[in-house]
Design a protein around this motif. Structure first.
Motif, mmCIF file in Angstrom:
data_model
loop_
_atom_site.group_PDB
_atom_site.id
_atom_site.type_symbol
_atom_site.label_atom_id
_atom_site.label_comp_id
_atom_site.label_asym_id
_atom_site.label_seq_id
_atom_site.Cartn_x
_atom_site.Cartn_y
_atom_site.Cartn_z
ATOM 1 N N UNK A 441 47.323 41.573 0.441
ATOM 2 C CA UNK A 441 47.046 43.000 0.638
ATOM 3 C C UNK A 441 47.635 43.866 -0.468
ATOM 4 N N UNK A 442 47.115 45.084 -0.547
ATOM 5 C CA UNK A 442 47.667 46.161 -1.370
ATOM 6 C C UNK A 442 47.836 45.795 -2.834
ATOM 7 N N UNK A 443 46.875 45.050 -3.385
ATOM 8 C CA UNK A 443 46.885 44.759 -4.802
ATOM 9 C C UNK A 443 47.524 43.446 -5.180
ATOM 10 N N UNK A 444 47.907 42.620 -4.199
ATOM 11 C CA UNK A 444 48.519 41.325 -4.483
ATOM 12 C C UNK A 444 47.462 40.284 -4.830
ATOM 13 N N UNK A 464 42.521 34.887 8.090
ATOM 14 C CA UNK A 464 42.849 35.089 6.681
ATOM 15 C C UNK A 464 42.309 36.457 6.284
ATOM 16 N N UNK A 465 43.157 37.263 5.642
ATOM 17 C CA UNK A 465 42.784 38.641 5.330
ATOM 18 C C UNK A 465 43.082 38.939 3.870
ATOM 19 N N UNK A 466 42.083 39.485 3.184
ATOM 20 C CA UNK A 466 42.269 40.012 1.830
ATOM 21 C C UNK A 466 41.889 41.481 1.890
ATOM 22 N N UNK A 467 42.855 42.373 1.714
ATOM 23 C CA UNK A 467 42.568 43.786 1.953
ATOM 24 C C UNK A 467 43.275 44.669 0.933
ATOM 25 N N UNK A 468 42.589 45.728 0.536
ATOM 26 C CA UNK A 468 43.157 46.700 -0.376
ATOM 27 C C UNK A 468 42.674 46.514 -1.798
ATOM 28 N N UNK A 469 42.513 47.631 -2.497
ATOM 29 C CA UNK A 469 42.044 47.597 -3.884
ATOM 30 C C UNK A 469 42.977 46.754 -4.734
ATOM 31 N N UNK A 470 42.404 45.862 -5.535
ATOM 32 C CA UNK A 470 43.182 45.004 -6.409
ATOM 33 C C UNK A 470 43.675 43.732 -5.770
ATOM 34 N N UNK A 471 43.517 43.586 -4.458
ATOM 35 C CA UNK A 471 43.926 42.348 -3.783
ATOM 36 C C UNK A 471 42.892 41.272 -4.063
ATOM 37 N N UNK A 472 43.355 40.114 -4.563
ATOM 38 C CA UNK A 472 42.438 39.059 -4.984
ATOM 39 C C UNK A 472 42.972 37.699 -4.524
ATOM 40 N N UNK A 473 42.090 36.925 -3.904
ATOM 41 C CA UNK A 473 42.389 35.531 -3.543
ATOM 42 C C UNK A 473 41.379 34.665 -4.289
ATOM 43 N N UNK A 489 38.688 37.948 6.848
ATOM 44 C CA UNK A 489 38.334 39.355 6.653
ATOM 45 C C UNK A 489 38.660 39.774 5.225
ATOM 46 N N UNK A 490 37.646 40.250 4.521
ATOM 47 C CA UNK A 490 37.799 40.775 3.164
ATOM 48 C C UNK A 490 37.437 42.252 3.257
ATOM 49 N N UNK A 491 38.422 43.124 3.153
ATOM 50 C CA UNK A 491 38.209 44.524 3.499
ATOM 51 C C UNK A 491 38.837 45.461 2.468
ATOM 52 N N UNK A 492 38.382 46.705 2.512
ATOM 53 C CA UNK A 492 39.006 47.820 1.783
ATOM 54 C C UNK A 492 39.204 47.530 0.297
ATOM 55 N N UNK A 493 38.230 46.858 -0.311
ATOM 56 C CA UNK A 493 38.294 46.592 -1.736
ATOM 57 C C UNK A 493 38.915 45.266 -2.108
ATOM 58 N N UNK A 494 39.278 44.437 -1.136
ATOM 59 C CA UNK A 494 39.809 43.111 -1.431
ATOM 60 C C UNK A 494 38.731 42.177 -1.962
ATOM 61 N N UNK A 495 39.155 41.084 -2.639
ATOM 62 C CA UNK A 495 38.207 40.147 -3.251
ATOM 63 C C UNK A 495 38.638 38.712 -2.972
#
Length: 926
Positions: A441-444, A464-473, A489-495
């Motif tokens: 989350x949050x760009x991590x 499993x959640x990827x959330x927030x701009x700049x967050x990348x898995x 869940x891939x949300x709020x700009x996550x990738x």
């Protein structure tokens, strides 16, 4: 000479005159063997200066009194060949002191050396190169012994003993100080060996060392023991740690602080081996090394803490690290640039039964935990609730596998905040377990770097959640997501990025991937398989999924896979999309502004039955290359495409033949744009359900529908190209060749324009006389006019000449338009539409309007027929002959219809009966 040395010298010179000291030393030399000795009387001071004293039995400094001082200096030696060396024998013996100072000065005890046997505030100082030896060295021997101090100071100063105990039997506040280059050498060291409190050891200064060839324990049985290693001090051991022996050895603290300060432990280092509340701090550039590290080793070991903080601070485990082997609420904190290495073996956060709520926290820029094979959660069916949190710019790396929840319930791995990162060779979460979580989350960033092993997310209720701009898995290999009721869940700009993506192993309990929010992205560099029973893909609110080939329902059987693309900006993009590849009962819904963007679409590719694509509420399906196919070649296969509202845009739409049940295209509403359409399912192509607005836009190719093309009420057929079908435009339906420009539709079949239908035609008034350009419908076999002909002039002006527009071309014409819109051509002078030739050759003409009505010019008989001539009509206009038999109460009806010729003349031939008393005729024109 330091302040303490000065103080000791003062005490010696103040109590012993030089001649008395010389005599006393001579006496000692004359009596070399005593069974029990007191080198100095209670409350007195004695200085042994460059003499050797050898005694049999124990030596006591301070039997019952206080402020007794013995100084061994200038190479003097004391040896007791049996018994113990004691400073402060009984509880009344307090504040007694021995100082061994100077190179060669020593005290060698054949047995124990007790600094405070039962007394308190007693002190041993080894200074300036002095040394002492014993088998047991106890600072505070009995329960009553408290606040005793042993200090080894200066380079060359040494206390060598097999065992060193600080606070042996419940005594408190005893201290061992190693400073300014002093050395303590032992086999075993224990601070707080029995339930005494607040015993401490301090190793401070460059060259200061406490070395233990075996173990070192901070809190053997005693609580609140303290170890401080600072200012370059060093501790060497081979095992041990904090809180090592029993539950009573709790709340112990070890602090290693400052550059050059270190603890090198050759075996396993335990922080809370059998007790709780212990803490080890590695601060400000200090270094801790061991073979293996364990925080909270047993079921009774809870709430133990290791803190590694500050740039250069380092804890290195050459093999493994365990946080919560059997205990609860144990914590490892790596912060402010601290580093922990355990990459040589297995790292475990929560290992056995009873291990729960243990935590590793890596926080702050430069803070890092470098691990090997890492388990988060004990490998037993237990509600573990273990956590690894990497936040605020911290980093975690695993040189092997990151395994979250192996037979273990409710564990959480978190990577949060900008510049926080986690990296592992391979990844597995939720194996045979429930409720495990991973959050980026949050760009991590989280990176799984091995391409040879898939990233596996399985178990039950795993999230499993990827959330927030700049967050990348990112996953260099495939992503396998499945088993029972899991959510990605891939949300709020996550990738999320991987090679191939698989949503599988549902077993009736759907696994769901949610991609939601603007800039949220799941990118599969190869293919995406929404494969097994109950698998779900939800793309909403601007989320995007990109892959090579997409498969919805990819395994044999009744898959019941489901995908929803909903919301403005939501996109599923791929090169090919297969709905029902080997499977049955799979459904894709595109709704509310969502889009599917694919090169080729196939519904029911090799699936068994009931694979569906539903487009509703403004959804869009864009097929860019090969086209959209509703296939199914076997008798029990069926694919269904339903368009209720929205758009399908494709190069080709092919509804393939099969026997029963039929593949279906339900065109209830929305827009179909296609270059080529082939409807081969034995059913007509019906545009619209009569309620929803529907548009068929043919993009210049061919529409083939052997069972016919029907344009329903509220539906529109537009565009250009050819239609291989009989076309029926129903009441409320519209046909409009072309789009914004003029167009031609070739209908290889019949065209029926029902009453209530509308035919929209665009004109270009550029040629007069002659034929002007217009939309055209050509190639028709039988053309039946009806409804409204709506005409729009795009260019030029209808100014009064004669215009001809060849709107239709058919082998046979019949019927008539009930109305023209506008009723007369818009012009600067009076004009009128002339529809005579529509039933002759499909030409619409424009003539100047004429105010004089046509007249009956003559009659004649031919047997039983009356021939009526008419003149003064408008060339090519239709004219109707009306008749009735009673002028008093006329009921006029159409007897026949004809058209005026180029001169405005026509004739009507009508049969009459001699039995009629009278028959009357009149003319009617538009």
């Amino acid at each position: 000479m330091d302040a303490k040395s000065c103080q000791l010298a003062g005490r010696a010179s103040g109590h012993l005159p030089a001649f008395f000291t010389h005599c006393l030393l001579s006496l000692f030399l004359l009596i070399p063997t005593l069974t029990q000795a007191q080198l100095v009387a209670d409350g007195q001071t004695n200085v042994l200066d460059n003499v050797a004293t050898n005694l049999t039995g124990g030596i006591i400094v301070g039997t019952n009194g206080s402020f007794t001082l013995l100084v061994i200096t200038d190479g003097a030696t004391v040896t007791n060949t049996s018994g113990n060396a004691v400073i402060g024998l009984n509880s009344a013996a307090q504040s007694n002191q021995v100082t061994i100072t100077g190179t060669g000065s020593s005290w060698s005890s054949a047995a124990d050396f007790h600094v405070g046997d039962a007394g308190s505030f007693n002190e041993l100082d080894i200074l300036g190169g002095g040394n002492a030896t014993a088998i047991y060295n106890d600072v505070g021997y009995q329960a009553a012994a408290s606040n005793n101090v042993e200090s080894v100071s200066d380079a060359g100063s040494l206390f060598q003993s097999t065992y060193v105990y600080v606070g042996l039997s419940s005594g408190g506040n005893n201290q061992l100080i190693v400073t300014n280059g002093g050395v303590v050498a032992s086999s075993v060291g224990v601070i707080g060996p029995n339930p005494g409190r607040n015993n401490a050891a301090c190793i401070t200064g460059p060259g200061s060392i406490w070395t233990n060839s075996s173990s070192l324990a901070v809190g053997g049985y005693g609580p609140y023991s303290l170890l401080i290693i600072t200012n370059g001090g060093k501790l060497l051991s081979n095992g041990g740690g904090l809180g090592t022996t029993g539950p009573s050895s709790s709340n112990n603290l070890a602090v290693i602080t400052g550059a050059g300060s270190s603890w090198n432990n050759g075996g396993t280092l335990y922080v809370g081996q059998n007790s709780s509340g212990n803490e080890l701090d590695v601060l400000n550039g200090a270094v801790l090394t061991d073979t293996a590290g364990s925080i909270g080793q047993s079921a009774s070991s809870s709430s133990n803490v290791v803190l590694v903080s500050g740039a250069g601070s380092l804890w290195t485990n050459s093999t493994s690290l365990t946080v919560g082997y059997g205990g609860a609420n144990n914590v490892l904190i790596v912060t402010n640039g601290g580093n922990v290495f355990s990459s040589g073996g297995v790292s475990e956060v929560g290992n056995g039964f009873g291990a729960t709520n243990n935590l590793v926290l890596v926080t702050g820029a430069g803070s890092r935990w470098s691990s090997g094979y890492t388990y988060l959660g004990a490998d037993i069916a237990f509600i573990a609730r273990e956590q690894i949190r990497v936040i605020n710019g911290g980093a975690f790396t695993s040189s092997s596998v990151l395994d979250i929840g192996v037979y273990s319930i409710s564990n959480t791995f978190t990577v949060a905040d900008t510049n926080s990162m986690a990296q592992c060779q391979s990844y597995r979460m939720g194996y045979s377990s429930t409720g495990n979580q991973c959050v980026v989350s949050n760009g991590a960033t989280l990176a799984v770097v091995s391409s040879s092993q898939p990233t596996v997310i399985e178990g039950t209720f795993t999230t499993a959640t990827v959330t927030g701009a700049g967050s990348v898995w990112t996953n260099a290999g495939d992503l396998d997501f499945g088993q029972f009721s899991n959510v990605l869940a891939i949300t709020c700009g996550g990738k999320m990025v991987d090679a191939n993506g698989y949503i599988e192993n549902g077993s009736g309990k759907p696994n769901t991937v949610i991609v939601a929010g603007t800039n949220s992205l799941w990118k599969n560099l190869a293919d995406l398989h929404v494969a097994d029973l109950g698998a779900q893909l939800l793309i909403t609110n601007g989320g995007t999924v990109v892959d090579g080939k997409g498969y919805l329902g990819d395994n044999a059987g009744n898959n019941k896979c489901y995908a929803l693309i909903s919301g403005s900006g939501s996109v599923w993009s791929n090169s090919d999309l297969y709905i029902g590849n080997n499977g049955a009962s799979n459904q894709l819904v595109v709704a509310d502004g969502g889009t599917v963007d694919t090169g080729n679409l196939d519904i029911g590719y090799t699936g068994s039955s009931m694979n569906n694509l539903l487009i509703v509420n403004g959804g869009s399906v864009i097929v860019a290359y090969d086209g959209a196919t509703i296939s199914g070649s076997m008798s029990d296969q069926r694919g269904t495409l339903t368009l209720n509202s929205g758009l399908i845009s494709c190069v080709m739409l092919n509804v393939a033949f099969n026997a029963s049940p039929s593949n279906q295209f339900n065109f209830n509403g929305g827009t179909l744009q296609a270059l080529t359409i082939d409807i081969n399912n034995g059913l007509p192509l019906i545009v619209g359900n009569g309620i929803n607005a529907a548009t068929l836009d043919l993009l210049g190719g061919t529409c083939g529908s052997p069972q016919g093309l029907m344009i329903s009420s509220n539906a529109l057929f537009t565009g250009s190209g050819s239609v291989r079908a009989n076309v029926l435009v129903g009441n409320g339906g519209t046909i409009a060749p072309g789009t914004t420009n003029l167009g031609n539709v070739v209908i290889n079949g019949n065209l029926t324009l029902n009453n209530g239908s509308t035919t929209l035609v665009k004109l270009n008034a550029v040629n007069t006389p002659g034929t002007s350009p217009s939309d055209t419908i050509t190639g028709v076999t039988n053309l039946v006019y009806g409804g409204t002909l709506s005409l729009t002039n795009l260019t030029g002006k209808l100014t009064g000449g004669i215009y001809a527009f060849h709107l239709f071309s058919a082998a046979n014409y019949s019927g008539a338009f009930s109305s023209l819109v506008p009723a007369a051509p818009p012009a600067f002078s009076a004009l009128r539409w002339d529809t005579y030739e529509l039933n002759v050759d499909g030409v619409l003409r424009v003539f100047p309007a004429v105010s004089t009505p046509p007249v009956i010019s003559g009659t004649s008989f031919d047997g039983s027929n009356i021939i009526i001539g008419a003149g003064s009509g408008i060339a090519y206009d239709p004219c109707w002959l009306l008749t009735c038999t009673n002028l008093a109460a006329p009921n006029w009806s159409i007897a026949t219809t004809n058209y005026f010729d180029v001169n405005g003349n026509t004739t009507f031939t009508n049969a009459v009966s001699t039995d009629e008393p009278a028959r009357y005729f009149k003319l009617q024109v538009n």
